[in-house]
Design an enzyme around this catalytic site. Structure first.
Site, PDB file in Angstrom:
ATOM      1  N   ASN A 155     -44.124 -44.235  31.360  1.00 47.25           N
ATOM      2  CA  ASN A 155     -42.664 -44.356  31.436  1.00 47.25           C
ATOM      3  C   ASN A 155     -42.059 -43.198  32.223  1.00 47.25           C
ATOM      4  O   ASN A 155     -41.105 -43.258  32.959  1.00 47.25           O
ATOM      5  CB  ASN A 155     -41.953 -44.741  30.430  1.00 47.25           C
ATOM      6  N   GLU A 251     -46.439 -37.272  20.751  1.00 44.83           N
ATOM      7  CA  GLU A 251     -45.017 -37.784  21.051  1.00 44.83           C
ATOM      8  C   GLU A 251     -44.641 -39.357  21.189  1.00 44.83           C
ATOM      9  O   GLU A 251     -45.365 -39.860  21.997  1.00 44.83           O
ATOM     10  CB  GLU A 251     -45.019 -37.133  22.244  1.00 44.83           C
ATOM     11  N   CYS A 287     -38.409 -43.063  25.552  1.00 46.72           N
ATOM     12  CA  CYS A 287     -38.661 -43.046  24.257  1.00 46.72           C
ATOM     13  C   CYS A 287     -37.127 -42.625  23.284  1.00 46.72           C
ATOM     14  O   CYS A 287     -37.041 -42.839  21.859  1.00 46.72           O
ATOM     15  CB  CYS A 287     -39.678 -42.032  23.891  1.00 46.72           C
TER      16      CYS A 287
HETATM   17  P1  NAP Z   1     -49.280 -46.681  25.003  1.00 45.98           P
HETATM   18  O1  NAP Z   1     -49.815 -48.112  25.309  1.00 45.98           O
HETATM   19  O2  NAP Z   1     -49.440 -46.224  23.537  1.00 45.98           O
HETATM   20  O3  NAP Z   1     -50.292 -45.908  26.149  1.00 45.98           O
HETATM   21  C1  NAP Z   1     -50.230 -44.433  26.190  1.00 45.98           C
HETATM   22  C2  NAP Z   1     -51.422 -44.047  26.758  1.00 45.98           C
HETATM   23  O4  NAP Z   1     -52.472 -44.188  25.662  1.00 45.98           O
HETATM   24  C3  NAP Z   1     -52.241 -44.632  28.013  1.00 45.98           C
HETATM   25  O5  NAP Z   1     -52.631 -43.710  28.948  1.00 45.98           O
HETATM   26  C4  NAP Z   1     -53.136 -45.740  27.445  1.00 45.98           C
HETATM   27  O6  NAP Z   1     -54.285 -45.917  28.360  1.00 45.98           O
HETATM   28  C5  NAP Z   1     -53.635 -44.775  26.356  1.00 45.98           C
HETATM   29  N1  NAP Z   1     -54.478 -45.431  25.588  1.00 45.98           N
HETATM   30  C6  NAP Z   1     -54.309 -46.836  24.901  1.00 45.98           C
HETATM   31  N2  NAP Z   1     -55.293 -47.204  24.168  1.00 45.98           N
HETATM   32  C7  NAP Z   1     -55.853 -45.921  23.791  1.00 45.98           C
HETATM   33  C8  NAP Z   1     -56.871 -45.565  22.785  1.00 45.98           C
HETATM   34  N3  NAP Z   1     -57.501 -46.450  22.072  1.00 45.98           N
HETATM   35  N4  NAP Z   1     -57.410 -44.280  22.730  1.00 45.98           N
HETATM   36  C9  NAP Z   1     -56.795 -43.277  23.693  1.00 45.98           C
HETATM   37  N5  NAP Z   1     -55.910 -43.673  24.437  1.00 45.98           N
HETATM   38  C10 NAP Z   1     -55.306 -44.906  24.533  1.00 45.98           C
HETATM   39  O7  NAP Z   1     -48.023 -46.571  25.338  1.00 45.98           O
HETATM   40  P2  NAP Z   1     -47.142 -46.868  26.710  1.00 45.98           P
HETATM   41  O8  NAP Z   1     -46.817 -48.280  26.442  1.00 45.98           O
HETATM   42  O9  NAP Z   1     -47.858 -46.112  28.026  1.00 45.98           O
HETATM   43  O10 NAP Z   1     -45.709 -45.825  26.797  1.00 45.98           O
HETATM   44  C11 NAP Z   1     -44.656 -46.457  25.756  1.00 45.98           C
HETATM   45  C12 NAP Z   1     -44.585 -45.557  24.771  1.00 45.98           C
HETATM   46  O11 NAP Z   1     -44.616 -44.415  24.644  1.00 45.98           O
HETATM   47  C13 NAP Z   1     -43.453 -45.859  23.667  1.00 45.98           C
HETATM   48  O12 NAP Z   1     -43.864 -46.267  22.434  1.00 45.98           O
HETATM   49  C14 NAP Z   1     -42.498 -44.982  24.006  1.00 45.98           C
HETATM   50  O13 NAP Z   1     -41.622 -44.370  22.972  1.00 45.98           O
HETATM   51  C15 NAP Z   1     -43.907 -43.642  24.021  1.00 45.98           C
HETATM   52  N6  NAP Z   1     -43.147 -42.451  24.581  1.00 45.98           N
HETATM   53  C16 NAP Z   1     -42.718 -41.385  23.613  1.00 45.98           C
HETATM   54  C17 NAP Z   1     -42.442 -40.074  24.204  1.00 45.98           C
HETATM   55  C18 NAP Z   1     -41.837 -39.047  23.646  1.00 45.98           C
HETATM   56  O14 NAP Z   1     -41.723 -37.827  23.882  1.00 45.98           O
HETATM   57  N7  NAP Z   1     -41.755 -39.261  22.246  1.00 45.98           N
HETATM   58  C19 NAP Z   1     -41.918 -40.060  25.556  1.00 45.98           C
HETATM   59  C20 NAP Z   1     -42.287 -41.315  26.401  1.00 45.98           C
HETATM   60  C21 NAP Z   1     -42.899 -42.431  25.961  1.00 45.98           C
HETATM   61  P3  NAP Z   1     -53.785 -47.236  29.229  1.00 45.98           P
HETATM   62  O15 NAP Z   1     -52.664 -47.207  30.081  1.00 45.98           O
HETATM   63  O16 NAP Z   1     -55.105 -47.481  30.114  1.00 45.98           O
HETATM   64  O17 NAP Z   1     -53.776 -48.563  28.073  1.00 45.98           O
END
Ligand code: NAP
Length: 481
Positions: A155, A251, A287
């Site tokens: 995002n 995060e 987020c």
């Molecule tokens: P996500 O599905 O958890 O993916 C995040 C990252 O993790 C991606 O690079 C993903 O790779 C990787 N990943 C997936 N499975 C993994 C595994 N088994 N081992 C290691 N890495 C793995 O999250 P998203 O859909 O991209 O982002 C949305 C989430 O991020 C929401 O929950 C949002 O709240 C959170 N977020 C939090 C913050 C904060 O600062 N607190 C800021 C922004 C977003 P792939 O893309 O290849 O699957």
């Protein structure tokens, strides 16, 4: 011909072995934007080895040189603003006006890091506070940890990558970055920029491929000193289970609340407009998007009336258009999931005031009422253009309602009563409280992070540096003379 992007390993742009690749598509119209390599295990190993070699240089690289590279990076990001913003919009579907804001923020994040690179202080320890410390001088200094593994979400493909790379370099570490599979092109462009800014080879390595394969291989590797992850709680939890003895910053997500007291003494419309922005900016895929609005019963009807009118004026469309407010969600599957959660809530008694329909990945801004704390649309992270409005009368009760959540990232509180503001500041179970504004607020030098299932640790350049360095203690014994 869509461009074939490459991996960055040891300062070289390299193809995937066996030409295995993934497609990157525009979520608005499914246009193919390019392909990215699926890194192999061997390439993961090569990247980690190159970061290990580069650490021999960066751990002794002087602060003024680290600062200069970061400052150059900040400047080049500024110069390439239009191109970077277009890339963000094309691969993430983020409306271009927000993408431009993200580029400005990323430039500032690198600027903050260039300044913080010169402020890695230790302290002197008053050794003689203990009888056994007499005639000794003690002090600490901060050392880099080694290799930082950065795993980032879709995002904020530029600024959330910046929040990991910039402090890592500022503090003398090296990096292996695994960006989101949906939005990797922006990160690759940032890699080009950092090389142009003078980053020595091997300091930043970029690996693309699915999280479940290469993300997992990185997480398990014992040469990595720290993992800094931004993404969903489920993936974050899995990382803690497999990481072994590494430092970890997580995060994660939230269902961010805003509380709006009666008699604020400003025009309600001002607050309504901020709340509409916080609920629907980037289709709620932030987020700290507002998911729960608690508004005082005395002004609830008026608030809802004005809120719905303002929502109805939002413009949906191509995110490349300057006047678009609402673009697509990241995938059609995410839009389908959103619809299912809303329909389930309706079957449990929720009422839709506006929205609840989608065409492919374009989801209409949706406002719900009559919700309960148990409904998924309230209790789980929506990460979609959906917000619920609830009434309250008692301040202590509303704080309890906000805290009745497994998340705790940011909370917004509108009140002109200083006692209530202080009560909220003390009692809300969150990482950040924004008084008289929405929770969807962050500038890049503040300590930022969550409690409960919203995460572990803090980002914000200075605070990330603390988590990417370790204290070394030195004691001089003058009893020997
Ligand atoms: P996500 O599905 O958890 O993916 C995040 C990252 O993790 C991606 O690079 C993903 O790779 C990787 N990943 C997936 N499975 C993994 C595994 N088994 N081992 C290691 N890495 C793995 O999250 P998203 O859909 O991209 O982002 C949305 C989430 O991020 C929401 O929950 C949002 O709240 C959170 N977020 C939090 C913050 C904060 O600062 N607190 C800021 C922004 C977003 P792939 O893309 O290849 O699957």
């Amino acid at each position: 011909m869509p461009k074939k992007y490459k991996l960055l390993i040891n300062g070289e742009w390299v193809r995937a072995i066996r030409e295995s690749s993934l497609q990157v598509r525009n979520p608005y119209n499914q246009e193919l934007l390019g392909t990215i390599p699926k890194a192999t295990r061997q390439q993961v190993d090569n990247a980690i080895q190159s970061a290990q070699e580069a650490f021999k240089i960066t751990k002794n690289f002087p602060a003024h040189k680290r600062a200069l590279i970061l400052e150059h990076t900040s400047d080049i990001i500024k110069e390439r603003k239009e191109e970077l913003a277009q890339t963000i919009t094309l691969e993430s579907g983020k409306p271009i006006k927000l993408a431009k804001g993200e580029v400005d923020r990323a430039s500032e994040t690198f600027k903050f890091a260039s300044e913080e690179a010169k402020r890695l202080y230790g302290e002197t320890i008053p050794m003689d506070a203990s009888a056994k410390g007499e005639n000794r001088i003690g002090f600490t200094f901060r050392e880099p940890l080694g290799i930082i593994a950065a795993i980032t979400p879709f995002n904020f493909p530029l600024n959330l990558v910046a929040h990991k790379i910039a402090p890592a370099i500022a503090s003398g570490n090296t990096i292996v970055l695994k960006p989101s599979t949906y939005t990797p092109i922006t990160a690759i462009k940032l890699g080009e920029i950092m090389i142009e800014a003078g980053l020595p080879q091997g300091v930043l390595n970029i690996l693309t491929g699915t999280g479940s394969t290469i993300g997992d291989a990185i997480v398990r590797d014992t040469r990595i000193s720290k993992i800094t992850f931004t993404g969903s709680a489920s993936v974050g939890l899995g990382i803690t289970e497999r990481a072994g003895l590494k430092r970890i910053t997580l995060e994660l997500g939230s269902n961010s609340p805003v509380i709006i007291d009666k008699d604020i003494g400003v025009s309600l419309q001002k607050i309504v407009e901020r709340c509409v922005f916080g609920s629907f900016a980037y289709s709620g895929q932030v987020c700290i998007s507002i998911q729960r609005i608690y508004v005082h019963q005395n002004i609830k009807d008026q608030f809802i009336k004005q809120f719905l009118k303002t929502v109805s004026e939002l413009k949906s469309g191509n995110p490349l258009d300057e006047d678009t407010d609402i673009g697509p969600m990241i995938t059609k599957q995410e839009a389908n999931r959103t619809k299912q959660w809303i329909d389930k809530a309706i079957s449990e008694g929720a009422k839709v005031l506006i929205g609840n329909s989608h065409k492919d990945s374009m989801f209409k801004p949706t406002v719900l009422t009559n919700v309960t704390p148990e409904m998924k649309v309230v209790a789980r992270e929506m990460f979609a253009p959906v917000v619920s409005i609830m009434g309250f009368e008692d301040w202590e009760q509303v704080i309890k309602k906000v805290n009745n959540s497994k998340y705790g990232l940011n909370a917004g509180v509108y009140t002109n009563d200083v006692k209530k503001a202080l009560y909220a500041s003390k009692n809300l179970e969150v990482g950040g409280i924004i008084i008289n504004d929405i929770p969807t607020y962050r500038v890049d030098h503040i300590p930022y992070g969550g409690v409960k299932e919203s995460g572990i640790g803090r980002e914000g350049v200075k605070y990330a540096i603390q988590e990417m360095t370790q204290l070394k203690f030195v004691c001089f014994n003058s009893n020997i003379y």
